[in-house]
Design a protein around this motif. Structure first.
Motif, short mmCIF file in Angstrom:
data_model
loop_
_atom_site.label_atom_id
_atom_site.label_comp_id
_atom_site.label_asym_id
_atom_site.label_seq_id
_atom_site.Cartn_x
_atom_site.Cartn_y
_atom_site.Cartn_z
N ALA A 97 -11.40 -9.33 5.37
CA ALA A 97 -10.80 -8.09 4.89
C ALA A 97 -9.84 -8.36 3.74
CB ALA A 97 -10.06 -7.38 6.03
N ALA A 98 -9.82 -7.42 2.79
CA ALA A 98 -8.86 -7.45 1.69
C ALA A 98 -7.71 -6.52 2.06
CB ALA A 98 -9.52 -6.99 0.40
N THR A 99 -6.50 -6.99 1.90
CA THR A 99 -5.33 -6.23 2.32
C THR A 99 -4.82 -5.32 1.21
OG1 THR A 99 -3.94 -8.13 1.70
CG2 THR A 99 -4.60 -7.94 4.01
N THR A 100 -4.55 -4.08 1.56
CA THR A 100 -3.95 -3.12 0.64
C THR A 100 -2.44 -3.35 0.61
OG1 THR A 100 -3.67 -1.51 2.39
CG2 THR A 100 -5.73 -1.39 1.14
N VAL A 101 -1.72 -2.46 -0.07
CA VAL A 101 -0.27 -2.59 -0.17
C VAL A 101 0.37 -2.64 1.21
CG1 VAL A 101 1.85 -1.40 -0.87
CG2 VAL A 101 -0.08 -1.52 -2.45
N SER A 102 -0.01 -1.73 2.11
CA SER A 102 0.64 -1.68 3.42
C SER A 102 0.40 -2.95 4.23
CB SER A 102 0.18 -0.45 4.22
OG SER A 102 -1.19 -0.54 4.58
N ALA A 103 -0.83 -3.41 4.30
CA ALA A 103 -1.14 -4.60 5.09
C ALA A 103 -0.52 -5.85 4.46
CB ALA A 103 -2.66 -4.78 5.19
N THR A 104 -0.52 -5.93 3.14
CA THR A 104 0.07 -7.09 2.47
C THR A 104 1.57 -7.13 2.72
OG1 THR A 104 -1.61 -6.90 0.73
CG2 THR A 104 0.27 -8.31 0.28
N MET A 105 2.22 -5.98 2.66
CA MET A 105 3.66 -5.91 2.94
C MET A 105 3.98 -6.40 4.34
SD MET A 105 4.95 -2.25 1.51
CE MET A 105 6.48 -2.48 2.38
N ARG A 106 3.24 -5.89 5.33
CA ARG A 106 3.53 -6.26 6.72
C ARG A 106 3.35 -7.77 6.93
NH1 ARG A 106 3.78 -3.86 11.91
NH2 ARG A 106 4.47 -2.03 10.71
N ILE A 107 2.27 -8.32 6.39
CA ILE A 107 2.01 -9.75 6.56
C ILE A 107 3.05 -10.58 5.79
CG2 ILE A 107 0.35 -11.60 6.08
CD1 ILE A 107 -1.86 -9.44 6.56
#
Length: 296
Positions: A97-107
């Motif tokens: 999966a490629a992470t969007t802004v929200s997922a990238t921020m959380r990680i």
């Protein structure tokens, strides 16, 4: 979660690190511009004394600091486009999966990375009720997000209102207007302005010391020479939106389709501007990351 050795060592040694998202590579830009741009952005960070950490998920493994090989493997695996809420699904089902802004921020927050450079944030869409997870994640994750405002394909006024409602601190970098991706500046005023990376670092430090959760959104306008007029983009947008409705394209598929179609209609002009604003955001993110370390 796997943190690459380079990123892990940088975090341990106090070397500045910035997070980069993988959705720009997988869904935001067409091939081969996506792979070339990913390489350019990482090289820019390294040239500025900052370690880049591209974040994505490869066959269920969250990776912070993807290698070229891992990026190519992810792309070959037809990755999902995910926000924060889909991270457990991708991990549990062993999906890429490629992470969007929200997922990238959380990680990034979990990994201990304070600064994240992206293109434009998601927000409130025009038409049917559709609000990006980016806004709600910014209300939770303590990360500096450097972006060229929101994408111009959104309802800008409502997006700004939602940012306020969810108590997201927004500062304009050398501007009093909210930027709208490659169209430059909108007509909407910003309440707060900063004029140096050091000022951004000060605001973020204050936010964290007070225990006020959530992101600091830095609205960084695209360089003037790459701005495309609102009238020109509107023409492309109307045609692309019409095609979206005709083809029944909804949800997460809307933004990639619109960006790709608008690039075609503009003969690559919007693609060039998109890449330049990404580079501009990475450069500012590097300066902020270094300022944070200087203040530590």
């Amino acid at each position: 979660m796997i943190i690459s050795e380079k990123v892990k060592k940088a975090l341990e040694d106090g070397i500045p690190v910035i997070a980069l998202e993988s959705t720009v590579i997988a869904h935001g830009l067409p091939y081969p511009h996506n792979v070339e741009t990913a390489k350019i952005l990482e090289e820019m960070a390294l040239e500025n004394g900052v370690v880049p950490a591209t974040i994505g998920i490869l066959k269920g493994e969250i990776i912070v600091g993807m290698s070229r090989e891992q990026i190519n493997e992810m792309l070959a695996d037809e990755p999902l486009k995910i926000g924060t809420r889909e991270i457990p699904y991708a991990v549990g089902m062993k999906k890429s999966a490629a992470t969007t802004v929200s997922a990238t921020m959380r990680i990034a927050r979990i990994a201990g990375i304070d600064v994240f450079a992206t293109g434009g944030i998601g927000g409130v869409h025009i038409g049917d009720w559709d609000v990006s997870q980016d806004i709600t994640e910014m209300a939770k994750s303590d990360v500096i997000v450097v972006s060229a405002g929101c994408k111009s394909i959104l309802d800008v006024k409502k997006t700004i209102e939602f940012l306020e409602t969810f108590q997201v601190t927004v500062v304009g970098y050398k501007t009093n207007k909210f930027p709208i991706f490659y169209e430059g500046l909108s007509d909407f005023n910003l309440e707060h302005r900063v004029d140096s990376p050091e000022d951004i670092a000060k605001v973020f430090r204050a936010k964290k010391s007070l225990g006020i959760e959530g992101a600091l959104l830095v609205a960084n306008p695209i360089p003037q020479e790459f701005v495309i007029s609102e009238q020109e983009v509107d023409g492309y947008m109307k045609q692309a939106l019409s095609e979206c409705f005709e083809k029944g394209i909804t949800g997460k598929a809307v933004t990639p389709y619109l960006l790709s179609r608008i690039a075609q209609l503009s003969n690559g002009k919007t693609l060039t501007s998109n890449i330049e604003l990404l580079k501009n955001n990475v450069l500012l993110a590097c300066q902020i990351a270094k300022s944070l370390k200087t203040m530590a």
